[in-house]
Design an enzyme around this catalytic site. Structure first.
Site, PDB file in Angstrom:
ATOM      1  N   GLU A   1       7.618  29.968  32.882  1.00 21.18           N
ATOM      2  CA  GLU A   1       8.012  31.108  33.725  1.00 21.18           C
ATOM      3  C   GLU A   1       8.276  30.686  35.169  1.00 21.18           C
ATOM      4  O   GLU A   1       9.142  31.253  35.838  1.00 21.18           O
ATOM      5  CB  GLU A   1       6.947  32.214  33.689  1.00 21.18           C
ATOM      6  CG  GLU A   1       6.925  33.030  32.411  1.00 21.18           C
ATOM      7  CD  GLU A   1       6.220  32.341  31.258  1.00 21.18           C
ATOM      8  OE1 GLU A   1       5.632  31.252  31.486  1.00 21.18           O
ATOM      9  OE2 GLU A   1       6.258  32.863  30.132  1.00 21.18           O
TER      10      GLU A   1
ATOM     11  N   HIS B   1      -1.188  41.881  28.423  1.00 22.35           N
ATOM     12  CA  HIS B   1       0.214  42.173  28.091  1.00 22.35           C
ATOM     13  C   HIS B   1       0.603  43.603  28.455  1.00 22.35           C
ATOM     14  O   HIS B   1       1.557  44.125  27.900  1.00 22.35           O
ATOM     15  CB  HIS B   1       0.463  41.979  26.588  1.00 22.35           C
ATOM     16  CG  HIS B   1       0.731  40.566  26.183  1.00 22.35           C
ATOM     17  ND1 HIS B   1      -0.192  39.565  26.307  1.00 22.35           N
ATOM     18  CD2 HIS B   1       1.840  39.977  25.653  1.00 22.35           C
ATOM     19  CE1 HIS B   1       0.317  38.425  25.861  1.00 22.35           C
ATOM     20  NE2 HIS B   1       1.552  38.644  25.468  1.00 22.35           N
TER      21      HIS B   1
END
Ligand SMILES: Cc1ncc(C[n+]2csc(CCOP(=O)(O)OP(=O)(O)O)c2C)c(N)n1
Ligand SMILES: [Mg+2]
Length: 822
Positions: free
Chosen positions: A531, A598
């Site tokens: 990322e 999440h």
């Protein structure tokens, strides 16, 4: 994994050994006589000259920092100066073979590289071009200073310009290369191919990969050199950058002329130390840094250690490695061995190393040794070399005088224009495309399977008879994003998108389904699970002139790209003095159903950072219009999406989502339902909870709520909200973010200031609990529910007749929870 690459167990399960080849270490051993065919006498002397210029430039700064004067000229420089005394041969050797449009990136210790690349570019540039670069840079303000009373040739004028631009930048003067907004650790000058230097160790490790991608994807000439320190090998962005740069797909899947490795050299300026930590023997385990290349790919990154104390050894390596890049066999790793005689900074007492060690390296000083070789080989006379040193000292005294004169070299005038830095935070341009060229696509837009299937969808949530349309037939929020994205791919040839599972998978949550059929690999590709590098490469790509959409699958993974999102993406436009644009859209999806790691809405973290635009659409109409605007702009936009509402249809915009192109200005909140008794301002998916609240308020209590969807966090126009509050006298704010420190708190405070006289009650924030997000089955105890909002209205804003609250909203409870930190 693309289906065309079959992974065969019969092959993969066979026993075998991995074999590593040899990595050359300090193998260069030519004499001046042996190099005579490769260099003219002028070249040999120019190499010496450039090293001396760097040495003296750094000497000057060292003296200013430690004694407050140079050559009798007094000056106090309170800012940083990380000097590279000892590393001159590495810098000059690195820059010597580079063309003007080869780009270098660097670190906090990059003065020497800036000067070396600048001098090399000046040598190569045609005089007219050089002059016009100087004349056009910030309206020629720096040129005017150095041109006054100057009587030399254009190239010498160029050298004066380079030294002045760099020094004025270090001293934070407006005539500096970046208007004094970059300073010592960040200064750069793009017309000579000098790209940002980075004060975050390893920061260039992934940004430079994006620059190499820009060159490759847009078929631009030149290579990219990432100059970073040996200690940066411990940094995540460097490893992620290396991973990103060595993906197999460039060689296996990219087509035609796009096939092949990246034009990139990771050049580790290995001075053997971090600040005080010794990399070899203490903080790292690589022993010889070049070893790292061995494990990365079968080419071992063409890794090599070279003697960075000998400029000719470095030049030799760069010549050979450029050839590797030209043959599309990159990237390359170079371990350029050097030593910094100076401290980490001038205040460093070098307590972590012995005097003997420093003296041993001083004895082999690259400038002294090289001068001796030139003289011994008869290539130069000692006197002419001494003249270079004397001349450089005089020139630097002159440049110093110009740079510190407050009349000739003032700082940007913050008195006259207190908001002038504010004006540089964004470039705020509206551009259909970043470059005029026909975009590479694989089929006409109308033939795209997704476009065809969307054609038959209902673009409003109810059909003509007023019946709710089934999900299968509905034009959904994800379709709105898709339409904006694919439209831009057919408009802007530079647009590229990457992230995890962006290609054959169809993109996270099927947003990109249909793009794979439309686009070649070099415009849409899967990235490694990196990322940091997903965002870092987008930054490098954007700052070189391309437009990019990078995707972070879950908001929670934003932490992995923290430095890139918080330190790099938002800052380079202003730190460049507005030379650079940053047309980068980062798509961030807020999760649901997947628990504590999440499902978090971290919009406040991004909204807190100056230099980012932040939007969060909640309807298909807004998603398409805001994405269109984000992709038309030239600023970094963090584009939040909520997984909970990817499948909603358009409920608000009459006539449904338009088929054609339209833009929604960033920063304009939208009244989703007018009302007069209370204002409810929501961000993101809570809009749909708020609709339920408005219905209950209406049906049960006879109250009409005005619903405002913020749509954007930064920028944000408060006027419609204040107008609404003037009417209702009350406001509640809600979103899925945990309430402490959420952006709603900031909004509530601003609204209090702006509308205090019109408020009958304080603005009230209802966010998620300050906990971990629990499992889906328990989410209703965590995310704001209609009942919570009703309770909050009743307890804190206005009495709802007959309402019985379940939640304790008392001051006592609030104090108690805050005391506990939950
Ligand atoms: C992410 C980050 N961590 C720590 C620092 C503080 N710091 C500045 S320079 C430096 C040492 C860097 O060593 P190296 O990468 O080898 O470069 P050198 O200074 O030797 O040129 C450190 C730890 C920083 N600027 N950025
Ligand atoms: Mg180092």
């Amino acid at each position: 994994m693309p289906k065309n690459q079959n992974i065969n167990p019969k092959v993969l399960r066979k026993p075998q050994f991995i074999e590593f080849g040899k990595i050359p270490v300090n193998q260069y051993n030519k004499t001046i006589a042996e190099e005579k065919n490769n260099f003219s006498r002028e070249d040999f002397i120019r190499i010496y000259h450039d090293m001396v210029v760097i040495r003296e430039f750094e000497n000057m700064l060292n003296l200013i920092k430690t004694t407050n004067e140079y050559n009798g000229i007094p000056y106090n420089h309170p800012g940083p100066a990380h000097l590279s005394i000892g590393q001159e041969a590495s810098a000059v050797g690195m820059a010597y073979t580079l063309e003007v449009d080869d780009y270098i990136f660097g670190s906090h210790r990059s003065h020497g590289e800036i000067l070396a690349k600048g001098l090399s570019a000046i040598h190569r540039l045609d005089e007219d071009v050089l002059y016009s670069i100087m004349k056009n840079y910030f309206g020629g303000s720096a040129l005017k200073v150095v041109e006054k009373d100057f009587h030399g040739d254009i190239k010498s004028l160029g050298i004066n310009f380079l030294l002045y631009g760099a020094l004025a930048e270090i001293f934070a003067r407006e005539n500096g290369f970046n208007k004094g907004l970059g300073g010592s650790m960040h200064a750069f000058f793009t017309p000579c191919g000098i790209y940002p230097n980075n004060a975050i160790v390893g920061g260039s490790g992934d940004i430079s990969v994006g620059a190499a991608l820009y060159k490759k994807i847009n078929r631009k000439p030149g290579i990219v050199v990432c100059n970073i320190g040996d200690a940066s090998m411990g940094c995540g962005p460097v490893w992620e950058g290396i991973t990103f740069a060595t993906m197999d797909q460039y060689k296996t899947l990219w087509d035609g002329e796009y096939k092949g490795g990246l034009p990139l050299i990771f050049n580790f300026m290995n001075n053997l130390y971090g600040m005080g930590g010794q990399t070899m023997g203490e903080t790292m385990g690589y022993d010889i840094l070049a070893r790292v290349g061995a494990g990365v790919n079968p080419e071992m990154m063409h890794s090599e250690r070279i003697d960075g104390y000998n400029p000719l050894a470095v030049i030799d390596a760069f010549r050979r490695k450029k050839q590797v890049l030209n043959e599309k066999r990159g990237p390359v790793l170079l371990d350029t061995l050097t030593y910094r005689i100076s401290g980490h900074s001038p205040s460093d007492a070098s307590s972590y190393r012995s005097k003997e060690e420093i003296e041993a390296w001083q004895e082999e000083d690259s400038i002294l040794t090289y001068a001796q070789t030139l003289v011994q080989s008869g290539m130069a006379k000692k006197e002419e070399l001494d003249d270079i040193t004397t001349g450089t000292k005089e020139l630097l005294s002159h440049i110093l005088m110009l740079s510190i004169d407050d009349v000739i070299s003032p700082r940007i005038n913050m008195e006259k224009d207190p908001d002038c830095i504010g004006k540089m935070m964004f470039s705020d341009r509206s551009l259909d495309r970043m470059e005029e060229r026909i975009p590479d696509v694989l089929m006409p837009l109308e033939e795209n399977p997704r476009i065809k299937s969307i054609k038959n969808k209902e673009r409003y949530y109810k059909d003509k008879e007023g019946k709710t349309v089934s999900k299968a037939k509905l034009f959904q929020l994800r379709d709105g994003i898709f339409e904006a994205v694919i439209d831009r791919f057919y408009k802007d040839p530079t647009l590229a998108a990457w992230g995890e599972e962006n290609r054959d998978w169809g993109g996270a949550f099927a947003v990109y389904r249909g793009l794979t059929e439309a686009l070649p690999y070099h415009r849409l590709f899967n990235s490694p699970i990196s990322e940091g590098a997903i965002v870092g490469t987008a930054i490098g790509y954007g700052m070189c002139g391309g437009r990019v959409i990078a995707e972070i699958m879950y908001c929670d993974f934003l932490g992995r790209s923290g430095d890139e999102v918080f330190n790099q993406l938002p800052k380079w436009q202003a730190m460049s003095g507005n030379i650079i644009k940053m047309p980068v859209v980062i798509r961030v999806s807020v999760g649901s159903k997947y628990g504590a790691q999440h499902s978090q809405d971290w919009s406040s973290l991004t909204a807190h950072i100056p230099g980012l635009k932040v939007v969060f659409p909640a309807t298909p109409y807004d998603a398409k219009g805001l994405m269109n605007t984000a992709l038309q702009g030239t600023d970094p936009v963090i584009f939040f999406e909520s997984q909970r509402i990817y499948d909603v249809g358009e409920m608000f915009h009459e006539g449904g989502v338009p088929k054609g192109y339209y833009e929604i200005p960033l920063g304009e909140p939208d009244i989703k339902r007018p009302g007069k008794d209370i204002t409810i301002l929501s961000i993101g998916a809570t809009l749909y909870q708020v609709l339920k609240v408005a219905d209950i308020l209406n049906d049960k209590y006879g109250l009409s709520a005005e619903l405002i969807d913020a749509r954007s966090l930064v920028p944000f126009n408060y006027e419609p909200v204040i107008q609404s509050v003037k009417k209702t006298g009350r406001i509640l704010l809600t979103s899925d973010a945990t309430s402490r420190g959420s952006f709603l708190k900031d909004m509530a405070q601003t609204i209090t200031e702006l509308a205090f006289d019109h408020l009958d009650a304080p603005p009230v924030v209802v966010g998620s609990r300050n906990w971990i997000t629990p499992a889906y089955e328990m989410e209703k105890y965590f995310f704001p529910q209609p009942e919570w909002i009703l309770d909050a209205i009743h307890e804190k804003i206005m009495h709802l007749k007959g309402h019985k609250s379940k939640i304790d909203y008392s001051a006592e409870m609030s104090i108690n929870l805050n005391k506990k930190g939950v």
